[in-house]
Write a protein that holds these residues in place. Structure first.
Motif, mmCIF file in Angstrom:
data_model
loop_
_atom_site.group_PDB
_atom_site.id
_atom_site.type_symbol
_atom_site.label_atom_id
_atom_site.label_comp_id
_atom_site.label_asym_id
_atom_site.label_seq_id
_atom_site.Cartn_x
_atom_site.Cartn_y
_atom_site.Cartn_z
ATOM 1 N N GLU A 107 9.487 -1.131 5.947
ATOM 2 C CA GLU A 107 10.378 -2.565 6.507
ATOM 3 C C GLU A 107 11.304 -3.019 5.994
ATOM 4 O OE1 GLU A 107 10.434 -2.643 10.435
ATOM 5 O OE2 GLU A 107 8.610 -0.998 9.991
ATOM 6 N N ALA A 130 12.095 -10.395 10.959
ATOM 7 C CA ALA A 130 13.678 -11.335 11.934
ATOM 8 C C ALA A 130 13.515 -13.047 10.957
ATOM 9 C CB ALA A 130 12.677 -11.222 12.755
ATOM 10 N N ASP A 131 12.840 -13.492 10.702
ATOM 11 C CA ASP A 131 12.488 -15.171 10.356
ATOM 12 C C ASP A 131 12.953 -14.852 9.195
ATOM 13 O OD1 ASP A 131 10.935 -15.752 12.308
ATOM 14 O OD2 ASP A 131 9.253 -15.552 11.459
ATOM 15 N N ARG A 133 7.584 -6.599 10.928
ATOM 16 C CA ARG A 133 9.756 -6.936 11.485
ATOM 17 C C ARG A 133 9.154 -8.020 11.769
ATOM 18 N NH1 ARG A 133 8.513 -1.365 15.062
ATOM 19 N NH2 ARG A 133 8.801 -0.460 12.693
ATOM 20 N N GLU A 134 8.642 -8.966 12.751
ATOM 21 C CA GLU A 134 8.597 -10.677 13.297
ATOM 22 C C GLU A 134 8.757 -11.117 11.837
ATOM 23 O OE1 GLU A 134 5.391 -10.972 15.258
ATOM 24 O OE2 GLU A 134 5.467 -9.359 16.845
ATOM 25 N N GLN A 184 4.511 -4.022 13.758
ATOM 26 C CA GLN A 184 5.318 -5.303 14.104
ATOM 27 C C GLN A 184 5.284 -6.257 13.124
ATOM 28 O OE1 GLN A 184 7.200 -4.664 17.281
ATOM 29 N NE2 GLN A 184 6.961 -7.346 17.573
ATOM 30 N N ALA A 185 3.814 -6.467 12.665
ATOM 31 C CA ALA A 185 3.675 -8.068 12.171
ATOM 32 C C ALA A 185 4.979 -7.732 11.165
ATOM 33 C CB ALA A 185 2.853 -8.101 11.419
#
Length: 407
Positions: A372, A129-130, A125-126, A122-123
C-alpha cells in the motif's frame, strides 16, 4: 564446562558491542571462522555457550534436549535483566507449551490470516489517506504503530479507544535498560489489570474475538484465568511492537538502498521475496538471542577444531541473526538481495515447537503495508538527513524512534 577434548575455550563478553543502527554484530562472523561455539560471559547471572552457525542454531531450536522453561529461573544466566522476559509461551516446554499453543494456533493459520487481509488493506489505505493531508509524516507513529495496533487489537478484541497505551506498555515490557525494573513491573501490572478487565467483560458479555474465545476455553476448564491474561499479554506485546518495528526498519533500509523503493514500486510481485530478505537481514533486537538450557550433554562438531560438548544444565544462546548471516547457508549474507529466491530459509521466526505463533500474521501485515505504501507513494524518501534520526536505546527492539518521510 570444558569441551570433551579438553581444549581450552576463550571466555568472551556478550553482547560485545551495540552495533550502529541496524548493523549485524561483527563478532558473529569473526567467531564463526575461528571458533563457532563460543564461551561467553552474559550480563546477568553467569556464563553460557554462544552459537554462530545456521546448522547449530537450527538444531538447537528443534532439539528436545534444549529447553525453555529453565530460562525463567532468575539464577539462570541471561542477557536481559528480567527472567522470563519473553512471555508465557516462550517459557514453557512440552506438554504445557503444546497445550496452550494448541488453543490459539488456529487463529494464526495461513487460511485464517489470509481472511484478515482485506481488513488490513482497508486499514492501511485509511491511514495513508490521513498521511496525504500533509507533505510529510512520521511513519512510526502515524502508520507503522497505528496499523499494527489495529491488526492485533482487532484480533484480540481490544476497543480501539484503548489502544493508545500499546506503545508505552510494549516498550516497557520489551525494555533491556531504558526502563527501571520498577517501571517494567508497573507496566506488567497495568497490562494484567487491563486484560483481566476485558476477561471480566467477556464473562458477562461473550464475544467471538480471540479474548472471548480464550474465556470460553477457561469456562470449559481448558485454561485458567491467569493463563488467559498471560496469553493475551504475550500476543499483544509480540504482535504490536515487533511487527511495527520490522515495518519501520524495512522502509528505512529500503530508503538507504539507491533505487530500491522505485524498483519494488515497479513490480508488486517483488514485494514477497523482498519482505523475506528484509526479515532475514534486519537484526530486530535482543529477542533474536534465543536461549535454551540443555537437559542432556550435546556435542557440536566444528569442522575447524575438535568437537565441543556442552554439559546438561548449561545455557545455549542461539542468535537468529547469526544464523541468518551464515555464508554456509546464504550466499553473500550481509548483502541485501531483494530478489533472493523464494526459498529463503531464514530463522527470524525461530524454528520447531517454539516458532513464532504469529509468523503468518506478521508476513501478511508487512506485505500489505509495503504494497500500500509503494502504491500510494512510489517516490517515498526520508524527509530529513539520515544522520538526524534518533534511534531506540535500551529496548529489545532496534530501530528509529521516528521516521520522517516525504513523497
Amino acid at each position: 564446562m570444558t569441551p570433551a577434548t579438553g581444549r581450552s575455550i576463550p571466555l568472551c563478553d556478550f553482547p560485545v558491542t551495540q552495533p550502529d543502527r541496524l548493523a549485524v554484530e561483527p563478532a558473529f562472523a569473526q567467531w564463526r571462522t575461528r571458533t563457532p561455539i563460543v564461551r561467553v560471559r552474559l550480563p546477568f547471572a553467569g556464563h553460557a555457550w554462544l552459537l554462530t552457525r545456521y546448522r547449530d542454531i537450527r538444531a538447537v531450536f528443534i532439539s528436545p534436549d534444549c529447553r525453555r522453561a529453565a530460562t525463567s529461573d532468575p539464577d539462570t544466566p541471561r542477557i536481559l535483566s528480567r527472567a522470563c522476559a519473553e512471555g508465557l509461551l516462550m517459557s514453557l516446554d512440552e506438554p504445557e507449551h503444546g497445550r496452550l499453543r494448541g488453543l490459539v494456533a488456529g487463529w494464526f493459520t495461513a487460511r485464517r490470516v489470509e481472511a484478515l487481509r482485506p481488513a488490513t488493506e482497508q486499514a492501511a489505505r485509511e491511514l495513508i489517506a490521513d498521511l496525504r493531508r500533509a507533505e510529510s509524516a512520521d511513519l512510526v507513529e502515524q502508520f507503522a504503530q497505528r496499523l499494527s495496533a489495529i491488526v492485533i487489537g482487532d484480533l484480540l478484541g481490544v476497543p480501539r479507544a484503548d489502544r493508545d497505551g500499546f506503545r508505552r506498555w510494549s516498550e516497557a515490557m520489551l525494555s533491556s535498560t531504558s526502563y527501571t525494573p520498577a517501571q517494567v513491573e508497573k507496566a506488567a501490572r497495568e497490562l494484567d489489570e487491563y486484560f483481566d478487565h476485558l476477561v471480566e467483560q467477556r464473562v458477562e458479555q461473550p464475544s467471538d474475538d480471540l479474548i472471548g474465545v480464550l474465556v470460553k476455553h477457561a469456562q470449559a476448564g481448558l485454561l485458567s484465568r491467569r493463563e488467559v491474561v498471560a496469553l493475551a499479554t504475550d500476543l499483544l506485546v509480540a504482535g504490536f511492537e515487533t511487527t511495527a518495528g520490522q515495518l519501520t526498519n524495512s522502509v528505512y533500509t529500503l530508503s538507504m538502498i539507491p533505487g530500491a523503493w522505485q524498483w519494488l514500486a515497479a513490480g508488486r510481485h517483488r514485494i514477497g521475496p523482498a519482505v523475506e530478505e528484509l526479515l532475514r537481514v534486519i537484526p530486530l533486537g535482543a529477542g533474536g538471542f534465543r536461549a535454551r538450557v540443555t537437559a542432556a550433554p550435546i556435542t557440536f562438531s566444528t569442522d575447524i577444531e575438535p568437537a565441543v560438548t556442552v554439559a546438561a544444565g548449561e545455557v545455549v544462546i542461539a542468535p537468529t541473526i547469526a544464523a541468518n548471516t551464515d555464508p554456509a547457508e546464504f550466499a553473500d549474507p550481509l548483502s541485501i538481495r531483494l530478489d533472493r529466491p523464494q526459498n529463503n530459509r531464514h530463522l527470524t521466526f525461530g524454528h520447531g515447537a517454539h516458532r513464532c505463533l504469529g509468523a503468518q500474521l506478521a508476513r501478511m501485515e508487512l506485505n500489505v503495508a509495503l504494497a500500500e505504501l509503494l502504491s500510494a507513494f512510489p517516490a517515498l524518501a526520508l524527509a530529513v538527513p539520515e544522520t538526524e534520526l534518533e534511534w531506540n536505546s535500551g529496548l529489545q527492539v532496534r530501530g528509529p524512534r521516528a521516521l520522517p518521510v516525504t513523497w
